[in-house]
Design an enzyme around this catalytic site. Structure first.
Site, PDB file in Angstrom:
ATOM      1  N   CYS A  18     111.747  21.648  64.942  1.00  0.00           N
ATOM      2  CA  CYS A  18     110.629  22.174  64.171  1.00  0.00           C
ATOM      3  C   CYS A  18     109.750  23.074  65.035  1.00  0.00           C
ATOM      4  O   CYS A  18     110.204  24.125  65.450  1.00  0.00           O
ATOM      5  CB  CYS A  18     109.834  21.029  63.528  1.00  0.00           C
ATOM      6  N   HIS A  65     113.986  18.629  60.038  1.00  0.00           N
ATOM      7  CA  HIS A  65     113.778  17.354  60.725  1.00  0.00           C
ATOM      8  C   HIS A  65     115.017  16.491  60.630  1.00  0.00           C
ATOM      9  O   HIS A  65     115.190  15.756  59.657  1.00  0.00           O
ATOM     10  CB  HIS A  65     112.577  16.622  60.136  1.00  0.00           C
ATOM     11  N   GLU A 105     115.630  13.902  62.076  1.00  0.00           N
ATOM     12  CA  GLU A 105     115.256  12.486  62.136  1.00  0.00           C
ATOM     13  C   GLU A 105     114.801  11.971  60.778  1.00  0.00           C
ATOM     14  O   GLU A 105     114.518  10.775  60.638  1.00  0.00           O
ATOM     15  CB  GLU A 105     114.148  12.281  63.169  1.00  0.00           C
TER      16      GLU A 105
END
Lengths: 461, 1081
Positions: free
Chosen positions: A352, A436, A438
């Site tokens: 990001c 993202h 994650e």
């Protein structure tokens, strides 16, 4: 349960002075209960990027407990739903820089928030979103119909507190229902001084932002302001352009991280093996990034954004991750320089903001998207394999592919608007990912990014 | 990846007749799928025996076979049409089963036909619970302890392994037929036998029950490149233990955190991959423990389903269309999201509203059936509502159900319950549970108690509690408080609800709330929560600040849909609505659809020019008409629902296009209608309207028994009965009239042994054309929807049908019909009686359209907009062949109910068989309806005394066909007198071995059992249930038995030849040398 608010709590932010006594009373009650601590007043927070409070673990926790006896109108009480809708004085309004004003209801006391107004269309994970440091400087608008329904819990924190300047939702459930809930969202945000407003026509707001692009705005809760007063506040409000917000949210000390990803009931923890050490440059890192690095077998050390390349290399990491974070990548000081010095020395992964900073370090430029990408449903294509991932996204800026030097390859693109979602500079072992991987909240399609990165690091050890 | 280029023609299998558990959602999926395939330039061959579907409209596919969906027929069609591929994933369980049979029989490999959408292996893994469980376990996904058993001996052991409570699930059944929950060994021993019998392969999965766990469903799509998207998450408000089709459900899931949701999302993706669903859509069900988060995968369907229809309508994401494209080899990112028109389909819809689905039940149709819900689906239809909040969506959904009461108003039955009975009504799932929950909260029970009893998540109970408290507050604040009105509208209360709470007329409330600023505005369902611009006008109403109704280019006409499917108002009305949309477009109008049924084609995003997914209530319809500034509304296509609204709409100033509300009243009001009949000099069975029982007794005596009694203004013959003696009248009164005393009761002289006739006609107010004259095969006394019929008539003399046509023309003109009219007549002793006339599209219009090749509803819509029949060059419908319509009943779902057809309609769907001769057509229909006529063996006869004179001829015919005859003593004696010998057998009450014993032993291949009198004899019930439960073909009338004999004769002559509607049409055109057409398109 999660850490309480750790930064100086801007008490005045919650109102215009007339609530101070109540709040102080509440505070002193709390102090008595805890037998320690003290109330500190911070500066009035009028907007992102200015006079940010230095945050850090050093700050003494100051907790404001919402005064229960006040008879606040609450959204969606478990008794009659009418009173909150009829509660005239407890109004909230959001004034945008283009002159549009939206109305709704205030959930806490009087409060004011100023910042860039962004919307997120994700239907799950409000707690993760609110505690994502990348929302610093932004008023978060959630489009999903009900927020607060599953409460809050310790595992779903993405950082130590909520960072969004304010929260606007269509409907707020005061009382949660979920087996993991440890408290209500509203109480939590009250404690942390985040203004909450509900009953907004968030779709109308979204369509406005879609048309006009990202706009700064002011959220005023619980107080009727004259148009002049409102206009004055809106003039003061500004977006994140030109703001380096990373230092306002990041750690100030080197920390070793050991927590693995959350385990579902019945799920067996994976065996931890002495994997490679990964240094994470914290620009406002989400816990999920750290957790998934651990989950992929890495040892993780988190360093503040001001850590220089030499200091990072002194930790002998097998790889470096530059984290997500708030604000304008073009304004972030120091980190691109650090990245530049690390290039080619260790495998590097930017996520990001970290991806944008990598692009800057490689000589590229970033630009601002019309209204950004905030949601859990953006399709991204990996150019090398052709696979499509549904990803979690939260960014207002993007990397300009034209600006990238030849050695940098665009590795992933967003399928809705063609914007850059990933870059690779193989010669210097660096890759950047705009979305993202994650998740937290969002789909796990791209979790493999961490395993792949740790595998690359392992190869280098 | 471009689509595979080795396919030029695809055969798509439909789902056949509408049944509980397999309803019109498969018409929606078939229509989308066929359209998607044709867009790709493929030749599409469609097989579906259900004439009441839009997918079988001949212009939808290249070749449309209204033929039984069986492996034999499909094989013949695949061979005849030289199809390259077979797509079975759009036609429900029926189509999947046929695909597996075709593969097993080696037909697919012999013909070189590729199976698209799901491989046989994937279907088997998903369907065979043992394999499924093993596969899940290998993939590391949690499943429940279970064992598959195929024998009683194995079943004994299974109980030890699995433990209790346990659930028994027979393999390969529709909508969970035969599924049972058992709590102890005794119950287990009893239930396992039925479960083994219910499975066509005699296989049952015995599984640990997770009753009370939360139930979630994910609608998932996967492409060849292994991209997986979750289209929608659905949370069941009713916990595990209630079939998802019978549960109130919400979307998106509301009580999951992101982490928990992502577990399910990951598991769903793994499940698809493990099962081997290479492309297309699937539905994965999960159970989650409410307190520990422990979870398990319950099942998956490797095809589009009822849930995917719901997910499609809930999100705007056209699952069936995309599944069809994926089956051709496209990837999700190569398909455009049709709603936004710009973004790719590799995307997960984001909802900025809440969707609530509430099922609709028909227990009142099946006296004797306990209205308890379990794991076998019982609902016949459903409604969906879209609201800004759960509350608004719930209230809208409840309004959409058309239960004849406002919103959460207490039902008299529930309000009368004592504490204990109420607790039981909250605890045990039943159709009224929502109202029981409301009543409990109204009585001040706390949320925890109600939640504990109902196993509804406390969040839902709390929100309902909020509504209950709000109701009280609204009532206290009174009608003068404008702010309350606005707030109440925002919460989702209907004008009628508020009228009830404030003791004001609905219209007054409406005016006041409008004045107060509560004006309904409309938002788009756009798949993306506003992130991208949406190109499609798929709208829902609410009270926000935003209005997204797009500019209109042509005058708008609102078309009222038919709401939830129920017995008596089914898919055929949706088919009429969708055809009417085409007619409105033809007439230069923008068709604005209002409907609330997520299963239908009419609520598809591209069916009409605009779609308002709204309840079909006066309030919502008026608001749409006002917002669209519509020219008017058409009310004659959606069945009784819009017809009932028409008058109130007209009173509120809405122009009703087509037949006027007064003309509707003229036909619906018995007295006014009788005047019309008298004026025209027509004949009608003598009739009287009464209010009290003693009046009824007198009237019946005057008319002479038997009489037909029914409440006025009913649908599907609700409460209609033939009464043979005065003694039965009191019982009827108690059962049917006292429950709903507001309408008068009609008593008709019942015409015994008359031939019933259904006629559909189209009138422009001046000219009338007859669409078709249908002859019922069963005699009068069986509801027209429940009797088989044949078109054209096979037994009536030409002068009688001519007389019938004359009468219907007269009636249509006299009633002032503009559009469609359906008339029911009876012929006895050469005299024609008018039974009733409905000035609207009827259940038989789609059937007649298929049989004549004329889109009658479409023409009617044009007529409603002012077109003249002469300009449309429409003439009387001419049948393309002999067409038979046969109903399908849900009796197997309702244990203990007598499966005897009567004047009250109970069938859920119908099939069509078309052929050159009556016998062949009837045989095709029987095959399509699942009535497996035997070609040899023993036929058991037991006929009522009144039928005995005709039984001889029947028996002779059966004997001639080579059947051995078996009869009860009375029937055998009657036959013996005429020289026909039949082996005798005991009735159930006469000792053993009796008829049912022989059925169980497989010694009977077909049962012919007719009943006399209104209250069927207990012996008859035992025989009929016995036949039903042992899957022995069963015929309930002598006329039906004669027809079956003709069909058997036809079957014995050789295999039936499937023929497409298009082939029938070109054959008919060839037979008409002058080239004149029955009607212009």
């Amino acid at each position: 349960m999660a850490e309480r608010s750790r930064r100086h709590l801007p008490v005045a932010r919650r109102g215009f002075g007339d609530l101070a006594e109540v709040e102080q009373g509440a505070n002193s009650a709390r102090r008595r209960a805890e037998g320690a601590g003290g109330s500190r007043k911070g500066p009035v927070r009028q907007g992102a990027g200015r006079a940010m409070d230095p945050a850090g673990p050093a700050a003494t926790p100051v907790v404001i407990v919402a005064p229960r006896g006040m008879g606040y109108p609450r959204a969606s009480m478990d008794r009659s739903l009418l009173p909150p809708l009829l509660a005239g004085p407890r109004r909230a309004c959001l004034a945008l820089a283009d002159g549009t004003v939206f109305h709704g209801y205030a959930s806490g006391g009087e409060a004011l928030a100023s910042g860039e107004v962004v919307f997120n269309t994700s239907m799950f994970g409000y707690q993760e979103m609110l505690t994502d440091p990348s929302y610093r400087g932004q008023i978060l608008v959630l489009t999903t119909a009900h927020v607060g329904n599953v409460g809050v819990n310790a595992e779903d924190q993405e950082s130590r507190r909520a960072w969004a300047e304010g929260l606007i939702v269509p409907d707020l459930s005061a009382i949660p229902s979920n087996w993991r809930a440890q408290g209500g969202l509203l109480e939590r945000l009250d404690e942390q001084g985040v203004p909450v407003a509900w009953g907004f026509d968030t779709r109308a707001l979204v369509l406005r932002l879609r048309e006009a692009g990202s706009l700064p705005g002011v959220l005023v809760c619980g107080k009727e302001l004259s148009r002049t007063e409102l206009d004055a506040l809106v003039r003061e409000a500004h977006g994140t352009d030109g703001c380096d917000l990373t230092r306002a949210v990041a750690r100030t000390e080197v920390v070793t991280w050991g927590t693995a990803p959350w385990l579902a009931p019945g799920e067996q923890p994976r065996k931890a093996n002495g994997g490679p050490l990964v240094a994470v440059v914290d620009c406002g890192v989400k816990h999920s990034i750290l957790r998934h690095l651990v989950g992929a077998g890495a040892g993780v050390v988190v360093v503040p954004p001001d850590t220089g390349a030499a200091a990072i290399l002194a930790l002998k990491p097998a790889g470096v991750v530059v984290s997500n974070g708030p604000g304008d990548p073009a304004a972030v000081a120091g980190v691109p320089q650090t990245i530049r010095e690390l290039l080619g020395k260790v495998p590097l992964l930017g996520i990001c903001l970290g991806h944008q900073l990598l692009a800057v370090a490689l000589g590229g430029l970033t630009y601002k998207l019309r209204f950004g990408h905030h949601g859990a449903n953006h399709p991204v294509r990996d150019m090398a394999t052709g696979s499509v991932w549904i990803t979690s996204q939260n960014h207002n800026y993007a990397v300009d592919p034209e600006s990238l030097p030849e050695r940098v390859r665009v590795s992933m693109v967003n399928l809705t608007d063609g914007s850059v979602e990933g870059i690779v500079a193989e010669d210097v072992l660096a890759e950047g990912i705009q979305f993202h991987p994650e998740a937290g909240p969002g789909p796990h399609d791209a979790l493999g990014v961490f395993a792949r990165f740790v595998w690359r690091c392992r190869g280098r050890r | 990846m471009p689509r595979r280029d080795d396919i030029r023609s695809v055969c798509v299998l439909g789902a056949g007749p509408i049944r509980i558990g397999q309803a019109c959602e498969f018409d929606y999926s078939g229509v989308q799928g066929v359209q998607a395939l044709r867009e790709e330039g493929l030749r599409v061959v469609l097989v579906n025996s259900n004439p009441a579907t839009i997918m079988t409209d001949p212009e939808r596919a290249d070749a449309t076979y209204v033929e039984p969906v069986t492996a034999e027929v499909a094989a013949a069609i695949l061979e005849k049409e030289k199809c390259d591929a077979l797509l079975p994933t759009l036609g429900g369980q029926t189509a999947l089963n046929v695909a597996v049979q075709l593969a097993n029989a080696g037909v697919l490999s012999r013909l070189g036909v590729r199976l698209l959408g799901a491989s046989v292996d994937a279907i088997r893994t998903a369907e065979d619970r043992e394999r499924f469980r093993e596969a899940m376990r290998r993939a590391g996904l949690p499943v429940l302890p279970s064992l598959t058993v195929t024998s009683l001996a194995a079943a004994d052991k299974a109980a030890d392994t699995v433990g209790f409570p346990a659930i028994l699930r027979p393999s390969f059944t529709l909508g969970g037929t035969g599924t049972a929950m058992v709590y102890n060994r005794e119950e287990y021993a009893k239930a396992i036998k039925g479960a083994l019998a219910a499975s066509p392969v005699g296989e049952v999965l015995v599984e640990r029950s997770v009753e009370g766990w939360k139930e979630f469903e994910l609608e998932v799509m996967r492409d060849v490149a292994d991209t997986v998207v979750v289209v929608c998450s659905i949370e069941n408000v009713d916990a595990m233990g209630v079939h998802t089709g019978d549960s109130i459900t919400v979307a998106p899931a509301l009580t999951l955190t992101d982490k928990e949701y992502q577990i399910l999302r990951d598991a769903a993706a793994t499940c698809l991959k493990t099962v081997g669903v290479e492309t297309g859509g699937a539905n994965v069900q999960f159970a989650v423990h409410p307190d520990t988060g422990e979870w398990a995968i319950i099942e998956m369907n490797p095809r589009v389903s009822r849930s995917s229809a719901l997910a499609s309508k809930a999100t705007g994401f056209p699952i069936a269309r995309i599944a069809a494209k994926l089956a051709l080899g496209y990837r999700l990112d190569e398909i455009t999201n049709a709603i936004t028109g710009s973004t790719p389909a590799s995307f997960e819809p984001a909802l900025d509203y809440v969707v609530v689905k509430v099922p609709r039940f028909a227990f009142e149709k099946f006296p004797g059936a306990e209205d308890v819900l379990g794991t076998s689906m019982k609902s016949v239809g459903e409604v969906m509502a879209i609201g800004a909040t759960f509350e608004e969506a719930l209230l809208k959904a409840v309004r959409s159900l058309e239960l004849g009461r406002a919103g959460l108003a207490p039902t008299p039955a529930v309000a009368a319950l004592d504490e204990e009975a109420l607790a039981s009504r909250v605890r045990v799932a039943n159709p009224d549970r929502l109202w029981a929950v409301v009543e409990a909260l109204r009585r001040g029970w706390d949320v925890a108690r109600v939640s504990g009893l109902s196993r509804w998540d406390p969040w839902f109970v709390r929100r309902v509690a909020g509504l209950v408290a709000a109701e009280q507050e609204i009532a206290e604040r009174g009608p003068a408080d404008r702010a309350t009105l606005v707030a109440a509208k925002r919460l989702g209360f209907g004008d009628a609800d508020l009228g009830r709470l404030l003791e004001q007329p609905e219209n007054t409330v409406r005016e006041r709330r409008r004045e107060a600023g509560a004006v309904r505005r409309y938002r788009k369902v756009d798949t993306c929560a506003g992130e991208f611009a949406a190109a499609t006008p798929y709208l829902y109403g609410g009270f926000g600040t935003l209005d997204e109704v797009p500019e209109r280019r042509r005058p708008a006409v609102v078309i009222l849909g038919s709401g939830p499917v129920r017995i008596g108002q089914g898919i055929e009305f949706d088919a009429c609505c969708v055809q009417a949309i085409a007619g409105l477009r033809e007439a230069g109008r923008e068709a604005v659809m209002i409907n609330c049924n997520p299963e239908t084609v009419s609520t598809d995003w591209d069916a009409a020019d605009r779609l308002y997914f709204e309840p079909l209530t006066l309030e919502e319809v008026l608001d749409v008409v006002a917002r669209e500034e519509a020219e008017g509304a058409v009310a004659q296509f959606g069945g009784q629902t819009p017809l009932k609204l028409a008058r109130r709409l007209a009173a509120a100033g809405v122009r009703i296009l087509g037949t006027s509300p007064d003309a509707i009243d003229l036909a619906e009001d018995r007295e006014r209608f009788s005047e019309v009949i008298n004026r025209l000099g027509l004949r009608q069975p003598a009739c009287e309207a009464v209010v009290a029982l003693d009046e009824a007794k007198k009237a019946a005596a005057r008319l002479g028994y038997p009489v037909l009694v029914r409440p006025s203004y009913v649908l599907g013959g609700r409460g209609m009965e033939v009464v043979y003696r005065e003694g039965e009248l009191a019982g009827y009164w108690k059962r049917e009239v006292l429950a709903a005393p507001e309408h008068p009761v009609l008593i008709d002289r019942f015409l015994e042994r008359a031939v019933e006739i259904d006629v559909d006609a189209l009138s422009d107010g001046r000219d009338v054309v007859i669409c078709g004259v249908l002859e019922h095969i069963e005699e009068a006394g069986i509801h027209s929807g429940d009797s088989s019929c044949v078109f054209p008539s096979v037994s009536l003399p030409l002068e009688v049908t001519a007389e019938v046509r004359r009468i219907v023309r007269l009636l249509a003109r006299e009633l002032g019909v503009v559009g469609l009219i359906n008339a029911q007549l009876a012929v006895r002793d050469g005299l024609v009686y008018v039974l009733e006339a409905n000035p609207r599209a009827s259940r038989t219009v789609p059937f007649i359209s298929k049989a004549t090749g004329v889109p009658w509803a479409s023409l009617a819509a044009q007529v409603c907009c002012g077109a003249r029949l002469s300009d449309l060059s429409v003439a009387d419908g001419v049948p393309l062949g002999v067409a038979v319509k046969m109903p399908v009943f849900p009796f197997d779902r309702f244990p203990g109910v007598d499966p005897l057809p009567g004047p009250e309609m109970r069938s859920t769907g119908e099939v069509m068989g078309m052929a050159e001769t009556f016998g062949e057509a009837y045989a095709k229909a029987a095959l399509g309806a699942g009535l497996a006529l035997p070609l040899k063996g023993t036929i058991f006869l037991s006929v009522a005394d009144a039928d005995k004179p005709r039984a001889t001829a029947l028996a002779a015919r059966l004997e001639e066909l080579g059947f051995a005859l078996l009869a009860t003593h009375g029937t055998a004696a009657a036959l013996g007198r005429d020289g026909i010998s039949a082996r005798q057998v005991h009735k159930v009450s006469e000792g053993r071995p009796h008829a049912v014993d022989l059925m169980v032993n497989g010694e009977i291949q077909m049962v012919i059992n007719t009943a006399s009198g209104s209250r069927a004899h207990r012996d008859g019930v035992a025989i009929r249930r016995g036949a039903l439960e042992h899957r022995i073909p069963y015929v309930a009338t002598v006329a039906g038995a004669f027809a079956a004999a003709e069909a058997i004769a036809a079957l014995r002559r050789g295999a039936l030849e499937p023929r497409s509607l298009q082939a029938w049409q070109s054959r008919a055109a060839a037979l008409r040398p002058n080239g004149s057409r029955a009607a212009s398109k």
